[in-house]
Write a protein that holds these residues in place. Structure first.
Motif, PDB file in Angstrom:
ATOM      1  N   HIS A 122      21.634 -48.121  -7.019  1.00 37.72           N
ATOM      2  CA  HIS A 122      22.626 -47.512  -6.133  1.00 37.72           C
ATOM      3  C   HIS A 122      23.185 -46.261  -6.582  1.00 37.72           C
ATOM      4  CE1 HIS A 122      23.734 -51.507  -4.663  1.00 37.72           C
ATOM      5  NE2 HIS A 122      23.252 -51.887  -5.916  1.00 37.72           N
ATOM      6  N   LEU A 123      23.496 -45.408  -5.900  1.00 32.67           N
ATOM      7  CA  LEU A 123      23.931 -44.067  -5.993  1.00 32.67           C
ATOM      8  C   LEU A 123      25.366 -43.959  -5.267  1.00 32.67           C
ATOM      9  CD1 LEU A 123      23.145 -41.090  -7.247  1.00 32.67           C
ATOM     10  CD2 LEU A 123      22.459 -40.651  -4.762  1.00 32.67           C
ATOM     11  N   LEU A 124      26.221 -43.516  -6.201  1.00 36.16           N
ATOM     12  CA  LEU A 124      27.904 -43.362  -5.640  1.00 36.16           C
ATOM     13  C   LEU A 124      28.178 -41.738  -5.620  1.00 36.16           C
ATOM     14  CD1 LEU A 124      27.333 -46.426  -6.829  1.00 36.16           C
ATOM     15  CD2 LEU A 124      30.020 -46.100  -7.423  1.00 36.16           C
ATOM     16  N   ILE A 125      28.453 -41.660  -4.175  1.00 36.50           N
ATOM     17  CA  ILE A 125      28.912 -40.045  -4.331  1.00 36.50           C
ATOM     18  C   ILE A 125      29.995 -40.211  -3.301  1.00 36.50           C
ATOM     19  CG2 ILE A 125      26.738 -39.023  -4.505  1.00 36.50           C
ATOM     20  CD1 ILE A 125      26.191 -39.363  -1.518  1.00 36.50           C
ATOM     21  N   GLY A 126      31.033 -39.242  -3.749  1.00 37.01           N
ATOM     22  CA  GLY A 126      32.349 -39.011  -2.790  1.00 37.01           C
ATOM     23  C   GLY A 126      33.463 -38.403  -3.467  1.00 37.01           C
ATOM     24  N   ASP A 127      34.598 -38.423  -2.551  1.00 38.91           N
ATOM     25  CA  ASP A 127      35.755 -37.836  -3.045  1.00 38.91           C
ATOM     26  C   ASP A 127      36.739 -39.109  -3.701  1.00 38.91           C
ATOM     27  OD1 ASP A 127      38.051 -36.605  -3.716  1.00 38.91           O
ATOM     28  OD2 ASP A 127      38.614 -35.800  -1.724  1.00 38.91           O
ATOM     29  N   PHE A 128      36.598 -39.371  -5.137  1.00 41.40           N
ATOM     30  CA  PHE A 128      37.415 -40.561  -5.583  1.00 41.40           C
ATOM     31  C   PHE A 128      38.985 -40.132  -5.758  1.00 41.40           C
ATOM     32  CE2 PHE A 128      33.076 -41.450  -6.637  1.00 41.40           C
ATOM     33  CZ  PHE A 128      33.058 -42.792  -6.700  1.00 41.40           C
ATOM     34  N   ASN A 129      39.305 -38.751  -5.961  1.00 37.14           N
ATOM     35  CA  ASN A 129      40.801 -38.513  -6.077  1.00 37.14           C
ATOM     36  C   ASN A 129      41.350 -39.244  -7.126  1.00 37.14           C
ATOM     37  OD1 ASN A 129      41.571 -36.777  -4.021  1.00 37.14           O
ATOM     38  ND2 ASN A 129      41.375 -38.332  -2.456  1.00 37.14           N
ATOM     39  N   LEU A 130      40.461 -39.252  -8.394  1.00 34.21           N
ATOM     40  CA  LEU A 130      41.083 -40.039  -9.614  1.00 34.21           C
ATOM     41  C   LEU A 130      40.988 -38.833 -10.911  1.00 34.21           C
ATOM     42  CD1 LEU A 130      39.677 -43.642  -9.191  1.00 34.21           C
ATOM     43  CD2 LEU A 130      42.107 -42.638  -8.853  1.00 34.21           C
ATOM     44  N   HIS A 131      41.814 -38.628 -11.783  1.00 32.44           N
ATOM     45  CA  HIS A 131      41.681 -38.065 -12.991  1.00 32.44           C
ATOM     46  C   HIS A 131      41.653 -38.791 -14.120  1.00 32.44           C
ATOM     47  CE1 HIS A 131      43.189 -34.513 -10.364  1.00 32.44           C
ATOM     48  NE2 HIS A 131      43.896 -35.214  -9.698  1.00 32.44           N
ATOM     49  N   THR A 148      41.388 -46.797 -14.370  1.00 30.31           N
ATOM     50  CA  THR A 148      40.996 -47.969 -14.973  1.00 30.31           C
ATOM     51  C   THR A 148      40.128 -48.868 -14.181  1.00 30.31           C
ATOM     52  OG1 THR A 148      43.053 -49.128 -14.474  1.00 30.31           O
ATOM     53  CG2 THR A 148      43.050 -47.710 -16.608  1.00 30.31           C
ATOM     54  N   ASP A 149      40.580 -49.010 -12.802  1.00 31.38           N
ATOM     55  CA  ASP A 149      39.673 -49.711 -11.943  1.00 31.38           C
ATOM     56  C   ASP A 149      38.327 -49.316 -11.869  1.00 31.38           C
ATOM     57  OD1 ASP A 149      41.892 -51.480 -11.589  1.00 31.38           O
ATOM     58  OD2 ASP A 149      42.838 -50.327  -9.838  1.00 31.38           O
ATOM     59  N   LEU A 150      38.321 -47.953 -11.729  1.00 29.24           N
ATOM     60  CA  LEU A 150      37.208 -47.209 -11.518  1.00 29.24           C
ATOM     61  C   LEU A 150      36.260 -47.477 -12.967  1.00 29.24           C
ATOM     62  CD1 LEU A 150      35.013 -45.676 -10.056  1.00 29.24           C
ATOM     63  CD2 LEU A 150      35.896 -43.521 -10.741  1.00 29.24           C
ATOM     64  N   LEU A 151      36.831 -47.455 -14.028  1.00 30.92           N
ATOM     65  CA  LEU A 151      36.196 -47.571 -15.433  1.00 30.92           C
ATOM     66  C   LEU A 151      35.596 -48.974 -15.332  1.00 30.92           C
ATOM     67  CD1 LEU A 151      38.796 -45.652 -17.740  1.00 30.92           C
ATOM     68  CD2 LEU A 151      36.439 -45.070 -17.089  1.00 30.92           C
ATOM     69  N   GLU A 152      36.343 -50.252 -15.108  1.00 33.72           N
ATOM     70  CA  GLU A 152      35.943 -51.214 -15.023  1.00 33.72           C
ATOM     71  C   GLU A 152      34.700 -51.333 -14.136  1.00 33.72           C
ATOM     72  OE1 GLU A 152      39.004 -53.824 -13.875  1.00 33.72           O
ATOM     73  OE2 GLU A 152      40.007 -53.709 -15.602  1.00 33.72           O
ATOM     74  N   LEU A 153      34.811 -50.753 -12.933  1.00 33.67           N
ATOM     75  CA  LEU A 153      33.182 -50.945 -12.035  1.00 33.67           C
ATOM     76  C   LEU A 153      32.297 -50.317 -12.601  1.00 33.67           C
ATOM     77  CD1 LEU A 153      33.577 -50.469  -8.331  1.00 33.67           C
ATOM     78  CD2 LEU A 153      31.983 -49.291  -9.447  1.00 33.67           C
ATOM     79  N   ILE A 154      32.494 -49.222 -13.218  1.00 32.01           N
ATOM     80  CA  ILE A 154      31.258 -48.421 -13.878  1.00 32.01           C
ATOM     81  C   ILE A 154      30.825 -49.388 -14.969  1.00 32.01           C
ATOM     82  CG2 ILE A 154      30.763 -46.508 -15.596  1.00 32.01           C
ATOM     83  CD1 ILE A 154      32.891 -45.100 -13.988  1.00 32.01           C
ATOM     84  N   THR A 155      31.576 -50.137 -15.795  1.00 33.79           N
ATOM     85  CA  THR A 155      31.072 -50.925 -16.740  1.00 33.79           C
ATOM     86  C   THR A 155      30.491 -52.254 -16.331  1.00 33.79           C
ATOM     87  OG1 THR A 155      32.869 -50.427 -18.204  1.00 33.79           O
ATOM     88  CG2 THR A 155      31.566 -52.366 -18.968  1.00 33.79           C
TER      89      THR A 155
END
Length: 381
Positions: A122-131, A148-155
């Motif tokens: 999988h390759l994820l690309i885009g505008d996440f608008n998260l700092h 934090t939701d993105l961090l959980e998804l990454i893990t």
């Protein structure tokens, strides 16, 4: 998007993923004048915010899935030795948190897309608008709650950040920020050659900077198409030889490209280059005077491009109306367009009363455009 897709430097890319794209007012699509060079993957729904442009040489090597208006996935086939595999390229737009009252986050939909093909690349690309400091760097002053939701998804899916930490992807009058991101599964990360800002002024006045990700993958490619330059045909030689031999011998070939349609004039090219120079100057100086000079040049370039596109549009209509078949094509095009809201002003005949009701307007128009025919006088047959 018009100058972006007409830029020769963009034609070398295999896949272009765009977020917050321009939307057509009359049809559920976006700007696409390079159909011979790129195939458009667009979710034909109102308020679509992501799309792909895929090089025509990759035809037959991919499929796609529209998940939501803010999430599209491209399934690209490639060869890993003798084994055929698929990499899923997810194009994501995640709405800004301050504007997120009536629009849910895109991350739950992204999680579903990853889960459906969990064991693949999988390759994820885009505008996440998260700092967050993980991608914005320790100097990042903002931290988004949704990060934090993105961090959980990454893990959970063993994703790696491919863009160098601290890369500033958004340029605005305020502080630069890192909100455009690239993640990949750990197996795919081994195929990464580079990932970073594109350069070459390909942003074309966008407040986001383009990111180029270079992968070492082998895919099926189709040869480039060519066409004949009939305006350079040597007619005298053509008449002396057979038709087939004359075409091969006297008619040069050209690669099909966006320049094949009415393209930039020298005036537009000069305005485009001038706007680029002032954009770079503003990024260096960051003064009000530099910004005003750049804004004036950018607006001038925009007006010239709009004028050219409008001129090309009317020339196509004029050409279509010269023949009966062209008129039918134009009528078919008009029928396929979405209806626009319209308003008929009050009407009256001479100094009579104004007609404001819809039924009265219809009766008045019918009376004037379709009057009753007088009975024919047949007395002197």
């Amino acid at each position: 998007m018009a100058p972006l897709l007409a830029d020769e430097n963009i034609w070398k890319y295999n896949i272009i993923a765009i977020q917050e794209l321009w939307r057509n007012q009359f049809q559920t699509t976006t700007y696409h004048l390079v159909k011979d060079r790129f195939d458009l993957v667009y979710n034909e729904q109102p308020n679509t915010r992501v799309c792909f442009f895929i090089n025509s040489q990759l035809r037959g090597a991919w499929t796609h899935t529209h998940h939501t208006l803010d999430l599209d996935t491209l399934h690209l086939q490639f060869k890993n030795g003798k084994e055929a595999r698929i990499v899923h390229i997810h194009n994501i737009y995640n709405l800004v948190e301050s504007q997120n009252e009536n629009q849910p986050s895109t991350l739950p939909d992204l999680r579903k897309a990853l889960e459906s093909d969990r064991e693949e690349e999988h390759l994820l690309i885009g505008d996440f608008n998260l700092h967050y400091p993980m991608w914005g760097g320790v100097q990042s002053r903002k931290t988004s709650e949704e990060a934090t939701d993105l961090l959980e998804l990454i893990t959970d899916y063993h994703l790696e950040l491919l863009l160098p930490v601290g890369t500033k992807t958004r340029q605005d009058n305020g502080e630069p920020s890192t909100i455009d991101l690239v993640f990949g599964t750990w197996l795919l990360s081994e195929s990464i050659i580079s990932c970073g800002l594109t350069g070459n002024d390909l942003d074309h006045n966008s407040d986001h900077l383009l990111i180029t990700t270079l992968l070492s993958l082998t895919t099926t490619r189709h040869p480039e198409r060519k066409r004949r330059l009939w305006n350079q045909l040597r007619e005298k030689d053509f008449q002396e030889e057979t038709i087939n031999k004359a075409i091969e011998h006297h008619c040069p070939e050209s690669q099909v490209c966006p320049r094949s349609v009415p393209g930039w004039t020298p005036e537009i090219k000069a305005a485009q280059m001038h706007a680029r120079r002032l954009h770079r100057q503003f990024q260096l100086l960051r003064t009000k005077e530099a910004w005003e000079e750049y804004r004036a040049a950018r607006n001038l370039k925009g007006r010239l491009i709009k004028k050219l596109l409008r001129k090309n549009h009317w020339e196509q209509i004029q050409e279509a109306t010269e023949t009966q078949s062209g008129l039918w094509r134009l009528a078919k095009w008009a029928r396929n367009r979405q209806p626009r809201q319209s308003f008929t002003p009050p009407l009256r005949v001479d100094l009579g009363p104004m007609k404001t009701q819809t039924e009265d307007k219809i009766a008045l128009l019918k009376e004037n455009f379709f009057p009753q025919m007088k009975e024919a006088d047949l007395s002197d047959l």
